[in-house]
Design an enzyme around this catalytic site. Structure first.
Site, short mmCIF file in Angstrom:
data_model
loop_
_atom_site.label_atom_id
_atom_site.label_comp_id
_atom_site.label_asym_id
_atom_site.label_seq_id
_atom_site.Cartn_x
_atom_site.Cartn_y
_atom_site.Cartn_z
N ASP A 117 7.40 3.33 -3.08
CA ASP A 117 8.76 2.92 -3.43
C ASP A 117 9.07 1.59 -2.75
O ASP A 117 8.62 1.32 -1.63
CB ASP A 117 9.80 3.95 -2.98
CG ASP A 117 9.95 5.10 -3.98
OD1 ASP A 117 9.37 5.01 -5.07
OD2 ASP A 117 10.63 6.08 -3.64
N ASP B 95 3.57 8.51 -8.71
CA ASP B 95 4.49 7.56 -8.07
C ASP B 95 4.51 7.85 -6.58
O ASP B 95 5.27 8.70 -6.10
CB ASP B 95 5.89 7.70 -8.67
CG ASP B 95 6.78 6.53 -8.29
OD1 ASP B 95 6.46 5.84 -7.30
OD2 ASP B 95 7.78 6.30 -9.00
N SER C 279 -9.15 6.01 -16.64
CA SER C 279 -10.29 6.91 -16.49
C SER C 279 -10.14 8.03 -17.50
O SER C 279 -9.02 8.40 -17.86
CB SER C 279 -10.41 7.52 -15.08
OG SER C 279 -10.71 6.54 -14.11
N GLU D 109 7.87 -2.01 -9.65
CA GLU D 109 9.24 -2.15 -9.19
C GLU D 109 9.59 -3.61 -8.92
O GLU D 109 10.72 -4.05 -9.19
CB GLU D 109 9.45 -1.29 -7.94
CG GLU D 109 9.38 0.20 -8.24
CD GLU D 109 9.68 1.06 -7.03
OE1 GLU D 109 10.62 0.71 -6.28
OE2 GLU D 109 9.00 2.08 -6.83
#
Length: 826
Positions: free
Chosen positions: A343, A340, A268, A192
Site C-alpha cells: 500500500d 495486494d 504464469s 497506486e
C-alpha cells in the site's frame, strides 16, 4: 606494381582480418577454458564425503551424495560452474551492490533496492534459521566458493572482459536473491503511483474508472480524504509537473532487464487434473511460470539425491534446493496470485521535516537508517533511508531529497510517499523450499508453502495417489478503513494496517468435484470472500482458455496437457471481433472506408495469434490504436502510464470490449460528442496506417520478436555476441503460450514461459520439460541455447529421475574431499 608494393598492399588489407581473427580466437579460447568439465575427478576442500555428478542430455546433472550437507555443497559448486556471472549479478541487484561492479551509473539502482529493504529482509531471514538450516546454507555457499577458488585462473568470459572478480559467496546472498524474486511478484505500489499520476490530470473519480478489479467488478471507492487532498493539489493543467515522476522510476525498474535479470511481471499458467479426469487415473500438473527473456535463462535444471532428500526440477541459480519440480511423492508449481500486499500512504511532514502529522495526537518522529553504497572508481555514497510506522519513504528515490549526486528528478510534491509491505515478520522461504522438497502428503506441502511469507503465489500440487491441491502462500495485511486499491491518507490512524490476516484464511482447495484446478493470474475467489486478496486481478482470458481446452480434451494425458501449453487463441482478440461486429451498421454508415479496413484485415480471423498470421499482426496494431482513440484525448502524454498497467492488471479497454460500455467514448477535445462507432473508425484507420509502415503482407512474426538479453546487450559489438535474438514469434499477452507486450510496443516481447513442464506423479520418468535456452551461461558452450528450438516449438525432454541411463550419460564427475585423490580445483 612491384612485388614489394604488392606485398605491403596485401599486408595492409589482411591486417584488420588478422586482428579480428586473433581477437576472436583469444575470446573463444578464454571462453572455452572457463567451461566446466562433465567428467573426471575434482578434489574440493569443504566436502566431507565423495559426491557423484552424472550429466545427462542437455548437460542436466544428477547430483548424488551421502548426506544433505555435501549434496548442497555440490549443488553450489555445479551451478556456479555454469552460472557464476548470473548469480553474482542477481545477488548484487537485490542487495543494492551493483555499483561495486559498474560504478556511478547504477548508484540509483542500488539506492532503490536498499530503500525498499531487500538486504535488510535477507539478514532478518538469515537470523530465523536454526543451526541445521544455517549449516545447509553455509554448505551451498562453500560449494560456490569452492568453484570460485578452483576457477581463479579460468573465470567466465564476462569477468575477463570487464576485469572484475566475483566476491566470496555468503549465505545471505542466497536469501537476498529469494527476496528479490519475491519483490518481482508484488505490483501494487506501481499501480497506486500510476493512479496518483492520472488522478491529478483527470480527477480521482474519473481515474477510478480506469482501474477495474475484474470482469464486471468495479474497483473499490477512493478514500474520501484522498479525494479532498487531491482537490487541493494543483492539477496537470495548472502545473508543469503533473505529480509523481513515474518516468524517473521506470528506468530503475527496467534496469534488471538490461542486465538480463528477472523484472516484475504478473504472469504464469498452472493447472491440475485429478485421476478422475485423466486417461490413466493419475494426477497431472502442467506449469509454465512467466519471466523476462534473459541470457542465460533464469532456471537451472537438476536432480538432487541424498538419503533424506530426493527432488528434481529447476532451481534458481544462487539458491539451494529445487524451487519448481517434484520429489518421490508429489509435484509442485507456482503462478502469481496478483495479491495486494503493498500500500502507498501519503504522509504530511511537520514544518521542520523531522516528523509526520497524526490527526488527534502528537506528530510521529521520522526514523532514519543510514547506509553506504560502495562505488567502483568513485567515492562511497552515503544515503539516509527514512521511514514511519506506515512504511518506508520513497521520496528519496523518486525525487531530489538526499542531496547526493545521484538524486532523481523532484516529483513536485512536498508531502511524503510511503510504501507499506507485508514484511512485519521475517520471511521463511528457505524453510518453505526445504519443506516442499521433503513433503510426503498434500497437507504437508500446503503447510510448507505457508512459509513463503513475503511472496503470494498459487502453490499447485499433484500427488502420486491421484490427488491435487491448491494453496495460496504469503501473508496478507489486515487493513483498516482503506481497501488498498488506492493511496491512503497516512495522517489518519484508521487507515493504518492492523496487523496480518490469519494465514488460515488464505484461499486453498483440494480435490474439487470437477477434478481440475486452474490458476493463470485470474481471480480465484468469490467476491464475498472473507479477506481481500486483490484489487486488480489479471485478465481471466488465459484461465478461461485453459479451462475450455481441458473440457474439450476428453481423458487427459501428459501429451494433451502439454498441447494446451502451445495454445495461441486470444480471447481478447475474439472479444475485439465481437465488439466490432456489434457496431457494423453504425460504422458502415459513418465511415465505409473504416469498415472496409476491418473486412480486409480482421473479420475472417479466428483469434489465433500465430506467428504467420496477418490478421494477428493487424490486431496487434489495433489494440494501441483503440487505447489512443478512447483515452488519449483526456490522458494526453500520460497515456503510456495507463498502457504500462496492462502488464499487471485487467484493463479498462478489456472491460469495454467485453461490454461495449465506457465513460470515455467522447473526445473531449472536439465540440461534437463521439459515438463508439466514431472511435472504432479512428482506431481502424490508425491501425491500418501503422501496419502499412511495416510493409506489405506483414505477418505477426514480422513485427513481434523476442530477444534474450545479456548484461552486455547495450554494449556495441558485445551485445550481439552475447545476447540471443531477435527472434520473430507468435503469441500475445492473453494467450496460453504467452508473449507479453505493452500495447504501445506491440513488437517487443517482454515476458514468456521461463520453463514449461508437465509432471506425471504416477511415473516420474514420463515427466517432461524445457528451458528457454539451456543450462550453461558460457558463451560458446554447446549447452548454452540447445533447448531454444524445442522451447519455440513447445516441445520438451524427459526430466531425470534416478539419473540418466548409461546410453544417455554425457559424463560422470566425481567431487572428492582433498585427501581422496582427484585433480584439485578442476
Amino acid at each position: 606494381m612491384s612485388k614489394r608494393r604488392l606485398y605491403w598492399l596485401v599486408s595492409i588489407l589482411l591486417i584488420p582480418g588478422l586482428i579480428v581473427l586473433v581477437v576472436g580466437g583469444t575470446l573463444y579460447w578464454l571462453a572455452k577454458r572457463a567451461e566446466p568439465s562433465y567428467s573426471g575427478a575434482v578434489a574440493l576442500s569443504g566436502l566431507a564425503h565423495p559426491v557423484e555428478v552424472r550429466f545427462g542430455p542437455h548437460a542436466v546433472p544428477t547430483i548424488e551424495a551421502s548426506n544433505l550437507r555435501d549434496l548442497l555443497f555440490a549443488q553450489g559448486y555445479v551451478t556456479a560452474s555454469e552460472r557464476m556471472w548470473q548469480m553474482d549479478l542477481l545477488r548484487r541487484l537485490g542487495g543494492g551492490r551493483l555499483a561495486e561492479l559498474f560504478g556511478p551509473e547504477v548508484v540509483k539502482v542500488d539506492r532503490f533496492f536498499r530503500t525498499v529493504g531487500l538486504p535488510v529482509e535477507a539478514r532478518r531471514a538469515l537470523d530465523t534459521l536454526d543451526d541445521a538450516e544455517r549449516a545447509l546454507l553455509d554448505a551451498y555457499a562453500a560449494g560456490v566458493n569452492a568453484y570460485r577458488e578452483a576457477a581463479r585462473d579460468r573465470r567466465p568470459l564476462e569477468y575477463r572482459l570487464t576485469g572484475l572478480e566475483p566476491a566470496p559467496w555468503q549465505p545471505e546472498d542466497s536469501l537476498v536473491i529469494g527476496a528479490y524474486m519475491a519483490w518481482t511478484q508484488s505490483f501494487n505500489a506501481r499501480g497506486e503511483l500510476t493512479f496518483l499520476r492520472l488522478a491529478r490530470r483527470i480527477g480521482p473519480e474519473r481515474t477510478r474508472l480506469l482501474f477495474p478489479t475484474d470482469e464486471g467488478i468495479a474497483p473499490p471507492e477512493v478514500p474520501p480524504e484522498l479525494v479532498e487532498y487531491l482537490a487541493a493539489t494543483p492539477t496537470a493543467a495548472s502545473s508543469p509537473d503533473p505529480g509523481f515522476d513515474i518516468a524517473a522510476l521506470a528506468p530503475i525498474l527496467d534496469y534488471p532487464a538490461r542486465l538480463g535479470l528477472p523484472t516484475p511481471t504478473a504472469a504464469s499458467n498452472a493447472w491440475l487434473a485429478t485421476g478422475k479426469r485423466t486417461a490413466t487415473g493419475e494426477a497431472l500438473l502442467a506449469d509454465d511460470p512467466h519471466l523476462a527473456f534473459s541470457m542465460p535463462g533464469i532456471w537451472y535444471e537438476l536432480e538432487l539425491i541424498a538419503p533424506d532428500l530426493h527432488a528434481a526440477g529447476v532451481s534458481l541459480p544462487g539458491v539451494p534446493l529445487v524451487l519448481i519440480g517434484h520429489n518421490a511423492d508429489l509435484a509442485w508449481g507456482f503462478t502469481s496470485v496478483i495479491a495486494d500486499t503493498q500500500d502507498i500512504f501519503i504522509e504530511r511532514p511537520t514544518a521542520d521535516g523531522l516528523a509526520v502529522e497524526r490527526d488527534g495526537r502528537a506528530p510521529e518522529p521520522i526514523r532514519l537508517r543510514h547506509e553506504t553504497i560502495r562505488v567502483r572508481g568513485a567515492d562511497p555514497v552515503e544515503i539516509a533511508i527514512r521511514s514511519t510506522s506506515r512504511g518506508v519513504v520513497l521520496n528519496d528515490i523518486l525525487g531530489e531529497t538526499t542531496g547526493t549526486p545521484m538524486d532523481l528528478t523532484d516529483p513536485g510534491l512536498t508531502d511524503l510517499i510511503v510504501l507499506r509491505q507485508n514484511h512485519d515478520r521475517p520471511d521463511r522461504s528457505f524453510q518453505a523450499m526445504r519443506g516442499l522438497c521433503r513433503s510426503g502428503t498434500l497437507d504437508e506441502a500446503r503447510a510448507a508453502g505457508l512459509d513463503f511469507r513475503h511472496v503470494a503465489t498459487n502453490l499447485m500440487l499433484a500427488h502420486r495417489d491421484g490427488g491435487i491441491a491448491w494453496q495460496m502462500t504469503g501473508v496478507l495485511p489486515q487493513r483498516g478503513r482503506g481497501a488498498g486499491a488506492f493511496p491512503n491518507p497516512g495522517w489518519i490512524d484508521d487507515y493504518a494496517w492492523q496487523g496480518e490476516a490469519p494465514q488460515s484464511l488464505n484461499p486453498s482447495l483440494a480435490n474439487p468435484p470437477d477434478g481440475v484446478i486452474v490458476t493463470a493470474n485470474q481471480r480465484t475467489i468469490p467476491e464475498d470472500y472473507p479477506i481481500r486478496v486483490s484489487n486488480a486481478w489479471m485478465s481471466p482470458h488465459r484461465a478461461q482458455r485453459i479451462t475450455a481446452r481441458l473440457d474439450e480434451s476428453g481423458p487427459l494425458t501428459p501429451e494433451s496437457m502439454a498441447g494446451i501449453q502451445a495454445d495461441r487463441i486470444s480471447l481478447q482478440g475474439r472479444m475485439m471481433l465481437s465488439s466490432l461486429r456489434r457496431l457494423e451498421s453504425e460504422i458502415r454508415a459513418l465511415d465505409p472506408d473504416a469498415w472496409a479496413i476491418a473486412e480486409d484485415h480482421l473479420l475472417d480471423w479466428d483469434g489465433a495469434m500465430d506467428a504467420a498470421s496477418r490478421p494477428a499482426a493487424f490486431a496487434a496494431r489495433l489494440e494501441p490504436a483503440l487505447f489512443q482513440a478512447l483515452y488519449g484525448d483526456e490522458l494526453g502524454e500520460d497515456l503510456p502510464f495507463l498502457l504500462s498497467m496492462t502488464l499487471l492488471a485487467y484493463s479498462p479497454l478489456q472491460e469495454t470490449l467485453r461490454t461495449g460500455e465506457s465513460a470515455f467514448w467522447d473526445d473531449v477535445t472536439t465540440p461534437e460528442i463521439e459515438t463508439p462507432a466514431a472511435i472504432w473508425a479512428r482506431a481502424l484507420h490508425a491501425a491500418r496506417t501503422a501496419l502499412a509502415a511495416d510493409g506489405d503482407d506483414v505477418r505477426l512474426d514480422d513485427i513481434r520478436s523476442i530477444r534474450f538479453t545479456h548484461a552486455f546487450d547495450k554494449v556495441p559489438l558485445l551485445g550481439d555476441l552475447f545476447s540471443v535474438g531477435p527472434i520473430g514469434v507468435g503469441g500475445s499477452s492473453d494467450t496460453v503460450d504467452v508473449i507479453k507486450t505493452q500495447p504501445q510496443e506491440p513488437g517487443k516481447g517482454l515476458f514468456g514461459a521461463s520453463v514449461r513442464f508437465v509432471a506425471t506423479p504416477a511415473d516420474w520418468s514420463r515427466t517432461r520439460g524445457t528451458l528457454t535456452l539451456g543450462q550453461s551461461g558460457h558463451r560458446f558452450s554447446p549447452y548454452r541455447a540447445d533447448q531454444l528450438q524445442d522451447w519455440l516449438a513447445v516441445h520438451a525432454h524427459p526430466w531425470p529421475w534416478n539419473g540418466p541411463d548409461e546410453a544417455q550419460t554425457l559424463g560422470r564427475l566425481r567431487l572428492d574431499p582433498p585427501d581422496a585423490g582427484g585433480r584439485f580445483g578442476r
